[in-house]
Scaffold this motif. Structure first.
Motif, PDB file in Angstrom:
ATOM      1  N   LEU A   1       0.799  -1.118   0.042  1.00 51.45           N
ATOM      2  CA  LEU A   1       0.021   0.030   0.077  1.00 51.45           C
ATOM      3  C   LEU A   1       0.885   1.295  -0.081  1.00 51.45           C
ATOM      4  O   LEU A   1       0.458   2.239  -0.469  1.00 51.45           O
ATOM      5  N   SER A   2       1.951   0.969   0.892  1.00 51.37           N
ATOM      6  CA  SER A   2       2.982   2.275   0.336  1.00 51.37           C
ATOM      7  C   SER A   2       3.529   2.616  -1.019  1.00 51.37           C
ATOM      8  O   SER A   2       3.345   3.394  -1.360  1.00 51.37           O
ATOM      9  N   ASP A   3       3.668   1.358  -1.458  1.00 49.65           N
ATOM     10  CA  ASP A   3       4.625   1.469  -3.127  1.00 49.65           C
ATOM     11  C   ASP A   3       3.186   1.905  -3.873  1.00 49.65           C
ATOM     12  O   ASP A   3       3.470   2.669  -4.969  1.00 49.65           O
ATOM     13  N   THR A   4       1.892   1.586  -3.740  1.00 49.57           N
ATOM     14  CA  THR A   4       0.931   1.744  -4.812  1.00 49.57           C
ATOM     15  C   THR A   4       0.024   2.596  -4.447  1.00 49.57           C
ATOM     16  O   THR A   4      -0.608   3.336  -5.317  1.00 49.57           O
ATOM     17  N   ARG A   5      -0.336   3.057  -3.397  1.00 51.65           N
ATOM     18  CA  ARG A   5      -1.255   4.020  -2.794  1.00 51.65           C
ATOM     19  C   ARG A   5      -0.645   5.078  -1.994  1.00 51.65           C
ATOM     20  O   ARG A   5      -1.368   6.032  -1.464  1.00 51.65           O
ATOM     21  N   GLY A   6       0.553   5.161  -1.879  1.00 52.44           N
ATOM     22  CA  GLY A   6       1.130   6.246  -1.065  1.00 52.44           C
ATOM     23  C   GLY A   6       0.794   6.193   0.723  1.00 52.44           C
ATOM     24  O   GLY A   6       1.014   7.286   1.401  1.00 52.44           O
ATOM     25  N   LEU A   7       0.592   5.236   1.002  1.00 56.96           N
ATOM     26  CA  LEU A   7      -0.120   5.067   2.576  1.00 56.96           C
ATOM     27  C   LEU A   7       1.344   5.055   3.369  1.00 56.96           C
ATOM     28  O   LEU A   7       2.022   4.105   3.204  1.00 56.96           O
ATOM     29  N   THR A   8       1.486   5.651   4.387  1.00 56.99           N
ATOM     30  CA  THR A   8       2.424   5.629   5.505  1.00 56.99           C
ATOM     31  C   THR A   8       1.916   4.772   6.859  1.00 56.99           C
ATOM     32  O   THR A   8       1.294   5.644   7.426  1.00 56.99           O
TER      33      THR A   8
ATOM     34  N   PRO B   1     -14.389   7.105  -3.403  1.00 54.14           N
ATOM     35  CA  PRO B   1     -13.976   7.996  -4.149  1.00 54.14           C
ATOM     36  C   PRO B   1     -13.408   7.560  -5.462  1.00 54.14           C
ATOM     37  O   PRO B   1     -13.311   8.095  -6.612  1.00 54.14           O
ATOM     38  N   HIS B   2     -13.035   6.019  -5.390  1.00 55.82           N
ATOM     39  CA  HIS B   2     -12.700   5.542  -6.703  1.00 55.82           C
ATOM     40  C   HIS B   2     -13.840   4.842  -7.162  1.00 55.82           C
ATOM     41  O   HIS B   2     -14.158   3.716  -6.598  1.00 55.82           O
ATOM     42  N   HIS B   3     -14.260   4.991  -8.498  1.00 62.41           N
ATOM     43  CA  HIS B   3     -15.275   4.085  -9.031  1.00 62.41           C
ATOM     44  C   HIS B   3     -16.381   3.985  -8.087  1.00 62.41           C
ATOM     45  O   HIS B   3     -16.860   2.923  -7.670  1.00 62.41           O
ATOM     46  N   HIS B   4     -17.059   5.065  -7.711  1.00 63.60           N
ATOM     47  CA  HIS B   4     -18.456   5.388  -6.999  1.00 63.60           C
ATOM     48  C   HIS B   4     -19.488   4.224  -7.236  1.00 63.60           C
ATOM     49  O   HIS B   4     -19.601   3.796  -8.610  1.00 63.60           O
TER      50      HIS B   4
ATOM     51  N   VAL C   1     -18.277   6.946 -11.168  1.00 63.40           N
ATOM     52  CA  VAL C   1     -17.404   8.118 -11.235  1.00 63.40           C
ATOM     53  C   VAL C   1     -16.229   8.199 -10.160  1.00 63.40           C
ATOM     54  O   VAL C   1     -16.499   7.407  -9.164  1.00 63.40           O
ATOM     55  N   THR C   2     -15.361   8.790 -10.377  1.00 59.30           N
ATOM     56  CA  THR C   2     -14.135   9.123  -9.434  1.00 59.30           C
ATOM     57  C   THR C   2     -14.006  10.475  -9.054  1.00 59.30           C
ATOM     58  O   THR C   2     -14.343  11.479  -9.498  1.00 59.30           O
ATOM     59  N   MET C   3     -13.951  10.614  -7.777  1.00 62.57           N
ATOM     60  CA  MET C   3     -13.975  12.078  -6.886  1.00 62.57           C
ATOM     61  C   MET C   3     -12.628  12.801  -7.343  1.00 62.57           C
ATOM     62  O   MET C   3     -11.593  12.205  -7.478  1.00 62.57           O
ATOM     63  N   SER C   4     -12.861  14.191  -7.645  1.00 62.13           N
ATOM     64  CA  SER C   4     -11.878  14.735  -8.053  1.00 62.13           C
ATOM     65  C   SER C   4     -11.155  15.268  -6.853  1.00 62.13           C
ATOM     66  O   SER C   4     -11.410  15.125  -5.731  1.00 62.13           O
TER      67      SER C   4
ATOM     68  N   PRO D   1      -4.254   6.000 -10.962  1.00 62.36           N
ATOM     69  CA  PRO D   1      -5.352   6.229 -10.009  1.00 62.36           C
ATOM     70  C   PRO D   1      -4.930   7.143  -9.251  1.00 62.36           C
ATOM     71  O   PRO D   1      -3.939   7.438  -8.711  1.00 62.36           O
ATOM     72  N   TYR D   2      -6.097   8.280  -8.661  1.00 59.12           N
ATOM     73  CA  TYR D   2      -5.711   9.035  -7.648  1.00 59.12           C
ATOM     74  C   TYR D   2      -5.558   8.487  -6.463  1.00 59.12           C
ATOM     75  O   TYR D   2      -5.810   7.249  -6.156  1.00 59.12           O
TER      76      TYR D   2
END
Length: 504
Positions: free
Chosen positions: A197-204, A286-289, A294-297, A330-331
């Motif tokens: 999750l750190s590598d793919t989504r930036g979660l620390t 927020p991703h693929h509601h 839809v994706t949240m801006s 992906p955001y």
């Protein structure tokens, strides 16, 4: 006989002479359960349903053996077991009788009455909050199906997963995973998820921030039970994941509907509402509601985080299929840019791997995770430790990422084909936008098409497709369906949409 009738009321003779034991007692000679055990259980049933009353005599072993066509010793063994269990008593020189001190559960049945196992007996009092709720569909039956967005399990590297499962179970240390373990889940899987999750989504995050769940549904439920009390408010989309809505309502919370447009939940309208009302939480996808895809801006994500900090509400971020995004990178999740620790991040491994392998995760501050873990133990001591260890191996050796990369390429091709056919053959019937990611196309049907009838007719023709009811709520009633493309190969996509066009 006269003394027998004096000692035992006359009606007890019916137990020997008049009850149709040949009809009442059905023995299955092909069963793995011994005949004497079956006979013992049959008599217990006759006592508990009122056919036999306390003090009634049982037929002699020889008589019953002849009636049922079994060995007399089988009857004797059954009677001995009934005596040991306290259902009957043996009275010297008189016979076997139903224990006289047993309470009378039901009035005596007539001699011709055979208990109706389908009749609903009077039961305890309870309120059913799920009255009328439709049972979930069984997608394990082999029938051509346009689902609402599932992965193709034929692409799942089950062999690799089972290889790891067997390998771990054969090792000496692997036997420990068959014992009770940590309710938060496998330490190895939580560490593997931290890296992934750190590598793919930036979660620390650290492993203490993660609770392994039985899918995202469990994560939503646990978070809700800790966050919401009766009459608390939670903000959700006008269109929303129905199962989440039902979890919130079950907690006693009130749902506040916020419009969702092509850029996700309208945070400006949420802000206006917050000036008048207090909410304990906001639930977003927020991703693929779900269901509209839809994706949240980015600007709305940042503003939502700002509002959460200002008005002190929790954000339940359901990111169930982050891994499948096609048009661009992906955001990153709100949880990755939340510096005030207001986000409870919920994800699923099974949604991207195979739905029946129930593994997901909940990420939050350690104290909240600890509380979720304690609550989880009330209903489910722990997950499948061996399965979790096997998944951790797939993450660590890179197989999960290889699976995702392969799947994304295939799913993008299927999305393109699916949308091309919709655009060519259904342009006057269905309106849709090509989704940036996810596994389904949100499709609005012409108002003249009755989706209930369409679903019923399609099933008779050999095609399973939804009827749209799952996406409806008190303020949202689109004539729409999520049409899943991912679980169908190219030939199945062409065939299913051709069938759908003919049915329409």
């Amino acid at each position: 006989m006269a003394k027998y009738l004096h000692d035992r009321d006359y009606h007890t003779i019916n137990a020997i002479l008049m009850l149709p034991y040949k009809t009442l007692i059905q023995l299955n000679r092909g069963s793995n359960v011994s005949l004497y055990v079956q006979l013992c259980n049959a008599f217990i049933g006759l006592v508990t349903n009122g056919t036999l009353q306390p003090g009634d005599a049982l037929p002699g072993s020889r008589v019953l053996a002849d009636l049922l066509g079994i060995n007399r010793n089988t009857v004797k063994l059954a009677y001995e077991e009934l005596i040991i269990q306290g259902w009957v008593e043996s009275i010297e020189r008189k016979g076997i009788f139903v224990l006289s001190k047993l309470p009378v559960m039901y009035r005596r049945r007539t001699n011709s009455a055979v208990p109706d196992s389908n009749k609903q007996a009077t039961s305890f009092l309870w309120d059913n909050p799920f009255e009328g709720q439709q049972e979930s569909d069984d997608f394990q039956k082999s029938i051509l199906t346009i689902d609402d967005g599932f992965p193709d399990v034929r692409l799942t590297p089950v062999d690799l997963l089972m290889r790891e499962y067997r390998s771990i179970s054969k090792k000496i240390y692997g036997k420990n995973f068959l014992k009770y373990g940590f309710s938060k889940g496998s330490e190895n899987l939580r560490k593997a998820l931290c890296r992934y999750l750190s590598d793919t989504r930036g979660l620390t995050i650290q492993s203490e921030n993660i609770l392994i769940t039985k899918g995202s549904q469990m994560g939503i439920y646990l978070a809700t039970q800790l966050l919401l009390k009766a009459n608390d408010r939670i903000a959700v989309g006008v269109s929303n994941y129905r199962s989440a809505d039902e979890i919130f309502r079950y907690s006693g919370a009130n749902l506040v509907r916020i419009p969702v447009d092509n850029f996700g939940m309208n945070v400006d309208i949420l802000e206006e509402m917050l000036k008048r009302e207090t909410v304990k939480a906001v639930y977003i996808i927020p991703h693929h509601h779900f269901p509209t895809t839809v994706t949240m801006s980015s600007d709305r994500r940042l503003k939502l985080l700002k509002l959460a900090s200002e008005y002190r509400f929790a954000i339940i971020e359901d990111d169930y299929d982050f891994d499948f995004h096609y048009s661009n990178k992906p955001y990153i999740p709100l949880a990755s840019i939340d510096h005030n620790h207001n986000v409870i991040y919920i994800g699923s491994i099974t949604k991207t791997f195979a739905p029946a392998l129930r593994i997901g995760f909940l990420i939050a501050e350690p104290k909240f995770v600890d509380a979720c873990s304690s609550l989880r133990q009330l209903i489910d001591k722990q997950g499948d430790s061996l399965l979790e260890e096997a998944f951790s191996s797939l993450y660590n050796n890179g197989e999960m990422e290889r699976h995702f990369r392969k799947s994304i390429k295939i799913y993008q091709q299927r999305r393109n084909l699916f949308c091309d056919i919709l655009n060519t053959n259904f342009k006057d019937i269905i309106s849709f936008d090509v989704p940036e990611g996810g596994l389904a196309v949100w499709s609005l049907f012409d108002k003249s098409i009755n989706l209930q009838k369409l679903s019923q007719l399609a099933l008779r023709k050999g095609l399973r497709i939804g009827n749209g009811a799952f996406y409806e709520n008190e303020v949202f009633a689109p004539n729409g369906l999520r049409l899943g493309f991912a679980s169908l190969n190219e030939q199945e996509i062409s065939r299913s949409l051709e069938m759908l066009k003919k049915i329409i």
